[in-house]
Enzyme design. Structure first.
Site, PDB file in Angstrom:
ATOM      1  N   HIS A 103       0.807  -1.225   0.000  1.00 11.60           N
ATOM      2  CA  HIS A 103       0.000   0.000   0.000  1.00 11.60           C
ATOM      3  C   HIS A 103       0.840   1.276   0.000  1.00 11.60           C
ATOM      4  O   HIS A 103       0.517   2.258   0.688  1.00 11.60           O
ATOM      5  CB  HIS A 103      -0.967   0.002   1.178  1.00 11.60           C
ATOM      6  CG  HIS A 103      -2.039  -1.048   1.086  1.00 11.60           C
ATOM      7  ND1 HIS A 103      -2.542  -1.506  -0.112  1.00 11.60           N
ATOM      8  CD2 HIS A 103      -2.710  -1.735   2.058  1.00 11.60           C
ATOM      9  CE1 HIS A 103      -3.480  -2.413   0.112  1.00 11.60           C
ATOM     10  NE2 HIS A 103      -3.596  -2.581   1.423  1.00 11.60           N
ATOM     11  N   HIS A 173      -9.785   2.001   0.597  1.00 14.66           N
ATOM     12  CA  HIS A 173      -9.653   0.806   1.434  1.00 14.66           C
ATOM     13  C   HIS A 173     -10.736   0.760   2.514  1.00 14.66           C
ATOM     14  O   HIS A 173     -10.455   0.427   3.668  1.00 14.66           O
ATOM     15  CB  HIS A 173      -8.262   0.757   2.074  1.00 14.66           C
ATOM     16  CG  HIS A 173      -7.796  -0.618   2.425  1.00 14.66           C
ATOM     17  ND1 HIS A 173      -8.370  -1.353   3.423  1.00 14.66           N
ATOM     18  CD2 HIS A 173      -6.807  -1.385   1.902  1.00 14.66           C
ATOM     19  CE1 HIS A 173      -7.745  -2.521   3.525  1.00 14.66           C
ATOM     20  NE2 HIS A 173      -6.798  -2.562   2.607  1.00 14.66           N
ATOM     21  N   TYR A 175     -13.780  -0.727   4.682  1.00 13.76           N
ATOM     22  CA  TYR A 175     -14.296  -2.030   5.120  1.00 13.76           C
ATOM     23  C   TYR A 175     -15.804  -1.883   5.276  1.00 13.76           C
ATOM     24  O   TYR A 175     -16.275  -1.094   6.105  1.00 13.76           O
ATOM     25  CB  TYR A 175     -13.685  -2.433   6.457  1.00 13.76           C
ATOM     26  CG  TYR A 175     -12.221  -2.748   6.443  1.00 13.76           C
ATOM     27  CD1 TYR A 175     -11.765  -4.062   6.451  1.00 13.76           C
ATOM     28  CD2 TYR A 175     -11.275  -1.725   6.463  1.00 13.76           C
ATOM     29  CE1 TYR A 175     -10.403  -4.361   6.473  1.00 13.76           C
ATOM     30  CE2 TYR A 175      -9.915  -2.006   6.481  1.00 13.76           C
ATOM     31  CZ  TYR A 175      -9.492  -3.327   6.492  1.00 13.76           C
ATOM     32  OH  TYR A 175      -8.146  -3.605   6.514  1.00 13.76           O
ATOM     33  N   GLU A 288     -11.496  -3.870  -2.766  1.00 16.11           N
ATOM     34  CA  GLU A 288     -10.552  -2.881  -3.264  1.00 16.11           C
ATOM     35  C   GLU A 288     -10.422  -2.998  -4.783  1.00 16.11           C
ATOM     36  O   GLU A 288      -9.829  -3.935  -5.294  1.00 16.11           O
ATOM     37  CB  GLU A 288      -9.189  -3.082  -2.605  1.00 16.11           C
ATOM     38  CG  GLU A 288      -9.221  -3.088  -1.092  1.00 16.11           C
ATOM     39  CD  GLU A 288      -8.008  -3.778  -0.509  1.00 16.11           C
ATOM     40  OE1 GLU A 288      -6.870  -3.390  -0.846  1.00 16.11           O
ATOM     41  OE2 GLU A 288      -8.190  -4.732   0.274  1.00 16.11           O
TER      42      GLU A 288
END
Length: 324
Positions: A103, A173, A175, A288
């Site tokens: 990342h 990113h 969730y 993602e």
């Protein structure tokens, strides 16, 4: 509308912007380009926040590794051995995931302060990543425009230009937990992907893309997600000029539905099996949209190379609905 969200250790203020349209409320931070919250109604009209986030800035500073809601770059996902060849040279990155770069490195885009300006129905985040930041070549001017469209869908459009040949792979990113809390193993997921990229023990692609038929990776028909996923799905549509629908997540308990459309060729499914306190494993599902992991070392994968004079463009749309 913006408000002070907190201050960094050096005293720099971090602001939070609130976007609201058609019953959807989204909050975005200038730190990390983080989508802090997404509030949507269930089938009975009850609203809940359906992405994991912290109520204050200190949560993000103290727990950076989950990348909750962050704008990830310069290179989302992993680069094997924290090294890649480009233009006859080998570029070494600082490993931050065992031997690999993850990342964008230890201080990727998720840990940087972004400039934010209002646009119609949203905000535009921008920053300049200087030449050599985290080992990447080229000075990169990058932006991400977050808007809510007339139906309340969250649209994130990325752009970047460089003054020297480099690699770029950006994503959000977040969730997702469409129940608003609890374990997400009962969510139902569909992904329009006939193949995945198999990985080695370090989650680096190994070998050729593999057919999902007859395996636990076959989500072409919606089914419960379960656990144990941190894999890149090779989307059947490939790279497209405009976003095309590639995934749907459904929570039968609340009726909430999330559909994902993107221009990207890959989707990383992560079932958050390693989330730590204050969250628990499986509390969220990351979807993602991105190019494939380790693409700079895999010329057979869709290219992530950006050259001077070119414009990197990527767009993903998260649309929300309910089902009876």
């Amino acid at each position: 509308m913006s408000e002070l969200f907190g201050t960094l250790p050096d005293g720099t203020p971090v602001r939070r912007w609130t976007l609201e349209r058609d019953g959807v409320r989204v909050r975005v931070l200038s730190y990390g380009g983080i989508v802090q919250s997404v509030e949507i109604p269930d089938r009975d009209g009850r609203r809940a926040d359906v992405v994991l986030g912290f109520p204050g800035l200190n949560g993000y500073l103290e727990h950076p590794e989950p990348y909750l809601g962050a704008l990830v770059g310069r290179y989302a996902n992993r680069i094997g051995g924290a090294r890649f060849p480009l233009g006859g040279r080998s570029y070494a990155l600082e490993p931050n995931d065992g031997p690999n770069s993850l990342h964008g490195g230890a201080r990727g885009f998720d840990k940087r302060l972004w400039d934010v300006e209002p646009v119609e129905h949203g905000v535009r985040l921008s920053r300049v990543s200087p030449r050599g930041e985290e080992g990447f070549p080229g000075r990169l001017e990058v932006s991400a425009t977050c808007t809510l469209d007339a139906r309340g869908a969250l649209r994130i459009a990325y752009e970047a230009v460089t003054d020297a040949t480099t690699v770029v792979n950006l994503t959000n990113h977040s969730y997702w937990n469409l129940s608003g809390s609890g374990h997400t193993g009962g969510h139902e997921l569909r992904i329009a992907a006939s193949r995945i990229t198999p990985v080695d023990g370090d989650l680096i692609p190994a070998g050729e893309p593999a057919d999902v038929t007859g395996t636990r990776f076959d989500f072409r028909t919606a089914r419960k997600t379960g656990v144990g996923y941190d894999h890149n799905f090779v989307l059947d549509k490939g790279v497209t000029a405009t976003p095309e629908e590639v995934a749907e997540l459904h929570d039968p308990a609340s009726g909430r539905v999330l559909t994902v459309a993107t221009t990207e060729p890959g989707l990383q499914l992560y079932t958050a099996d390693h989330l730590g306190a204050p969250f628990a494993p499986g509390d969220g599902i990351a979807l993602e949209t991105q190019h494939f992991p380790d693409s700079p070392n895999r010329p057979d994968f869709p290219s992530t190379v950006l050259r001077p004079g070119e414009v990197y463009r990527s767009e993903t749309v998260y649309a929300f609905g309910v089902r009876a």
